[in-house]
Design a protein around this motif. Structure first.
Motif, PDB file in Angstrom:
ATOM      1  N   MET A   1       0.837  -1.173   0.000  1.00  0.00           N
ATOM      2  CA  MET A   1       0.000   0.000   0.000  1.00  0.00           C
ATOM      3  C   MET A   1       0.883   1.238   0.000  1.00  0.00           C
ATOM      4  SD  MET A   1      -2.920  -1.048   2.762  1.00  0.00           S
ATOM      5  CE  MET A   1      -1.693  -1.097   4.039  1.00  0.00           C
ATOM      6  N   LYS A   2       0.354   2.313  -0.567  1.00  0.00           N
ATOM      7  CA  LYS A   2       1.093   3.563  -0.661  1.00  0.00           C
ATOM      8  C   LYS A   2       0.212   4.720  -0.200  1.00  0.00           C
ATOM      9  CE  LYS A   2       4.653   1.735  -2.784  1.00  0.00           C
ATOM     10  NZ  LYS A   2       5.964   1.641  -2.184  1.00  0.00           N
ATOM     11  N   LEU A   3       0.859   5.751   0.310  1.00  0.00           N
ATOM     12  CA  LEU A   3       0.193   6.994   0.639  1.00  0.00           C
ATOM     13  C   LEU A   3       0.706   8.035  -0.346  1.00  0.00           C
ATOM     14  CD1 LEU A   3      -1.680   8.610   2.515  1.00  0.00           C
ATOM     15  CD2 LEU A   3       0.333   9.125   3.905  1.00  0.00           C
ATOM     16  N   VAL A   4      -0.194   8.578  -1.152  1.00  0.00           N
ATOM     17  CA  VAL A   4       0.160   9.595  -2.136  1.00  0.00           C
ATOM     18  C   VAL A   4      -0.294  10.938  -1.587  1.00  0.00           C
ATOM     19  CG1 VAL A   4      -0.197  10.412  -4.493  1.00  0.00           C
ATOM     20  CG2 VAL A   4      -0.094   7.954  -4.036  1.00  0.00           C
ATOM     21  N   ILE A   5       0.640  11.877  -1.521  1.00  0.00           N
ATOM     22  CA  ILE A   5       0.352  13.221  -1.041  1.00  0.00           C
ATOM     23  C   ILE A   5       0.622  14.179  -2.199  1.00  0.00           C
ATOM     24  CG2 ILE A   5       0.935  15.024   0.626  1.00  0.00           C
ATOM     25  CD1 ILE A   5       1.998  12.698   2.427  1.00  0.00           C
ATOM     26  N   ALA A   6      -0.372  14.939  -2.575  1.00  0.00           N
ATOM     27  CA  ALA A   6      -0.218  15.898  -3.663  1.00  0.00           C
ATOM     28  C   ALA A   6      -0.519  17.299  -3.139  1.00  0.00           C
ATOM     29  CB  ALA A   6      -1.153  15.559  -4.816  1.00  0.00           C
ATOM     30  N   ILE A   7       0.359  18.233  -3.443  1.00  0.00           N
ATOM     31  CA  ILE A   7       0.160  19.634  -3.112  1.00  0.00           C
ATOM     32  C   ILE A   7      -0.112  20.338  -4.438  1.00  0.00           C
ATOM     33  CG2 ILE A   7       1.121  21.684  -2.005  1.00  0.00           C
ATOM     34  CD1 ILE A   7       0.965  19.266  -0.115  1.00  0.00           C
ATOM     35  N   ILE A   8      -1.313  20.903  -4.583  1.00  0.00           N
ATOM     36  CA  ILE A   8      -1.710  21.480  -5.872  1.00  0.00           C
ATOM     37  C   ILE A   8      -2.323  22.866  -5.681  1.00  0.00           C
ATOM     38  CG2 ILE A   8      -2.105  19.202  -6.893  1.00  0.00           C
ATOM     39  CD1 ILE A   8      -5.141  19.774  -6.573  1.00  0.00           C
ATOM     40  N   LYS A   9      -2.565  23.548  -6.797  1.00  0.00           N
ATOM     41  CA  LYS A   9      -3.256  24.831  -6.760  1.00  0.00           C
ATOM     42  C   LYS A   9      -4.727  24.594  -6.418  1.00  0.00           C
ATOM     43  CE  LYS A   9      -0.250  27.260  -9.940  1.00  0.00           C
ATOM     44  NZ  LYS A   9      -0.147  28.046 -11.185  1.00  0.00           N
ATOM     45  N   PRO A  10      -5.311  25.448  -5.584  1.00  0.00           N
ATOM     46  CA  PRO A  10      -6.696  25.222  -5.134  1.00  0.00           C
ATOM     47  C   PRO A  10      -7.725  25.101  -6.250  1.00  0.00           C
ATOM     48  CG  PRO A  10      -5.650  26.901  -3.788  1.00  0.00           C
ATOM     49  CD  PRO A  10      -4.705  26.597  -4.918  1.00  0.00           C
ATOM     50  N   PHE A  11      -7.592  25.870  -7.314  1.00  0.00           N
ATOM     51  CA  PHE A  11      -8.613  25.841  -8.368  1.00  0.00           C
ATOM     52  C   PHE A  11      -8.559  24.572  -9.216  1.00  0.00           C
ATOM     53  CE2 PHE A  11      -5.039  27.967 -10.387  1.00  0.00           C
ATOM     54  CZ  PHE A  11      -4.992  27.384 -11.650  1.00  0.00           C
ATOM     55  N   LYS A  12      -7.535  23.732  -9.022  1.00  0.00           N
ATOM     56  CA  LYS A  12      -7.431  22.474  -9.761  1.00  0.00           C
ATOM     57  C   LYS A  12      -8.033  21.291  -8.998  1.00  0.00           C
ATOM     58  CE  LYS A  12      -5.374  22.299 -13.333  1.00  0.00           C
ATOM     59  NZ  LYS A  12      -5.976  22.355 -14.662  1.00  0.00           N
ATOM     60  N   LEU A  13      -8.516  21.518  -7.780  1.00  0.00           N
ATOM     61  CA  LEU A  13      -9.020  20.433  -6.944  1.00  0.00           C
ATOM     62  C   LEU A  13     -10.158  19.658  -7.603  1.00  0.00           C
ATOM     63  CD1 LEU A  13      -9.101  18.792  -4.346  1.00  0.00           C
ATOM     64  CD2 LEU A  13     -10.545  20.576  -3.351  1.00  0.00           C
ATOM     65  N   ASP A  14     -11.157  20.338  -8.138  1.00  0.00           N
ATOM     66  CA  ASP A  14     -12.289  19.640  -8.747  1.00  0.00           C
ATOM     67  C   ASP A  14     -11.859  18.805  -9.953  1.00  0.00           C
ATOM     68  OD1 ASP A  14     -14.201  20.443  -6.923  1.00  0.00           O
ATOM     69  OD2 ASP A  14     -14.687  22.265  -8.032  1.00  0.00           O
ATOM     70  N   GLU A  15     -10.932  19.326 -10.752  1.00  0.00           N
ATOM     71  CA  GLU A  15     -10.441  18.568 -11.910  1.00  0.00           C
ATOM     72  C   GLU A  15      -9.714  17.304 -11.459  1.00  0.00           C
ATOM     73  OE1 GLU A  15      -8.368  20.801 -15.003  1.00  0.00           O
ATOM     74  OE2 GLU A  15      -9.345  22.609 -14.239  1.00  0.00           O
ATOM     75  N   VAL A  16      -8.901  17.422 -10.418  1.00  0.00           N
ATOM     76  CA  VAL A  16      -8.170  16.259  -9.902  1.00  0.00           C
ATOM     77  C   VAL A  16      -9.142  15.240  -9.326  1.00  0.00           C
ATOM     78  CG1 VAL A  16      -6.522  15.483  -8.154  1.00  0.00           C
ATOM     79  CG2 VAL A  16      -6.031  17.535  -9.510  1.00  0.00           C
ATOM     80  N   ARG A  17     -10.112  15.712  -8.549  1.00  0.00           N
ATOM     81  CA  ARG A  17     -11.107  14.795  -7.964  1.00  0.00           C
ATOM     82  C   ARG A  17     -11.884  14.061  -9.057  1.00  0.00           C
ATOM     83  NH1 ARG A  17     -16.331  15.276  -7.122  1.00  0.00           N
ATOM     84  NH2 ARG A  17     -16.283  17.516  -7.504  1.00  0.00           N
ATOM     85  N   ASP A  18     -12.332  14.780 -10.066  1.00  0.00           N
ATOM     86  CA  ASP A  18     -13.080  14.152 -11.164  1.00  0.00           C
ATOM     87  C   ASP A  18     -12.230  13.132 -11.912  1.00  0.00           C
ATOM     88  OD1 ASP A  18     -15.249  15.715 -10.483  1.00  0.00           O
ATOM     89  OD2 ASP A  18     -14.906  17.201 -12.064  1.00  0.00           O
ATOM     90  N   ALA A  19     -10.963  13.465 -12.164  1.00  0.00           N
ATOM     91  CA  ALA A  19     -10.068  12.544 -12.868  1.00  0.00           C
ATOM     92  C   ALA A  19      -9.826  11.281 -12.046  1.00  0.00           C
ATOM     93  CB  ALA A  19      -8.746  13.236 -13.186  1.00  0.00           C
ATOM     94  N   LEU A  20      -9.660  11.432 -10.737  1.00  0.00           N
ATOM     95  CA  LEU A  20      -9.451  10.260  -9.874  1.00  0.00           C
ATOM     96  C   LEU A  20     -10.712   9.403  -9.797  1.00  0.00           C
ATOM     97  CD1 LEU A  20      -7.343  11.901  -7.046  1.00  0.00           C
ATOM     98  CD2 LEU A  20      -6.572  10.122  -8.628  1.00  0.00           C
ATOM     99  N   THR A  21     -11.865  10.023  -9.761  1.00  0.00           N
ATOM    100  CA  THR A  21     -13.127   9.280  -9.737  1.00  0.00           C
ATOM    101  C   THR A  21     -13.273   8.442 -11.009  1.00  0.00           C
ATOM    102  OG1 THR A  21     -14.151  10.951  -8.354  1.00  0.00           O
ATOM    103  CG2 THR A  21     -15.640   9.488  -9.538  1.00  0.00           C
ATOM    104  N   ARG A  22     -12.870   9.005 -12.145  1.00  0.00           N
ATOM    105  CA  ARG A  22     -12.964   8.275 -13.417  1.00  0.00           C
ATOM    106  C   ARG A  22     -12.105   7.013 -13.442  1.00  0.00           C
ATOM    107  NH1 ARG A  22     -13.201  13.517 -15.592  1.00  0.00           N
ATOM    108  NH2 ARG A  22     -10.973  13.531 -16.050  1.00  0.00           N
ATOM    109  N   ILE A  23     -10.991   7.004 -12.683  1.00  0.00           N
ATOM    110  CA  ILE A  23     -10.145   5.801 -12.663  1.00  0.00           C
ATOM    111  C   ILE A  23     -10.449   4.899 -11.470  1.00  0.00           C
ATOM    112  CG2 ILE A  23      -8.300   6.879 -14.000  1.00  0.00           C
ATOM    113  CD1 ILE A  23      -6.679   6.978 -11.319  1.00  0.00           C
ATOM    114  N   GLY A  24     -11.502   5.216 -10.724  1.00  0.00           N
ATOM    115  CA  GLY A  24     -11.943   4.331  -9.647  1.00  0.00           C
ATOM    116  C   GLY A  24     -11.426   4.659  -8.265  1.00  0.00           C
TER     117      GLY A  24
END
Length: 112
Positions: A1-24
């Motif tokens: 198991m791995k813990l992935v930590i990403a530090i991103i720009k706030p306005f990209k959060l919804d795009e990242v969440r949607d992309a992760l949801t698409r891959i399960g």
């Protein structure tokens, strides 16, 4: 198991969440944080006075995933968070020894 930590720009959060949801990937922890890297902050003018903004607003996303999903998750987060500008963020990956779902007592990958 791995813990992935990403530090991103706030306005990209919804795009990242949607992309992760698409891959399960459905679970994540999100925190609003402040920091800087190569950007080293910037200057802003407020009511005619100049102020140094040393710490910039960022979003910290934490994902607990199975090792087999690592490459796909890192690629997905990087692609969704990228703007091509300085300050896009970083992704950190650390090993995770154990996970326990409190409600059911499931452990490790079944708890994810």
């Amino acid at each position: 198991m791995k813990l992935v930590i990403a530090i991103i720009k706030p306005f990209k959060l919804d795009e990242v969440r949607d992309a992760l949801t698409r891959i399960g990937i459905h679970g994540m922890t999100v925190s609003e944080v402040k920091g800087y890297g190569r950007q080293k902050g910037h200057m802003e003018i407020y009511r005619g006075a100049e102020y140094a903004i040393n710490f910039l607003p960022k979003v910290r996303i934490e994902l607990a995933i199975a090792t087999e999903q690592l490459e796909q998750v890192v690629e997905t987060v990087a692609a969704a968070a990228k703007t091509g500008q300085i300050g896009d963020g970083k992704i950190f990956v650390t090993p995770m020894e154990q996970a326990v779902r409190i409600r059911t007592g499931e452990t490790d990958t079944s708890a994810l």
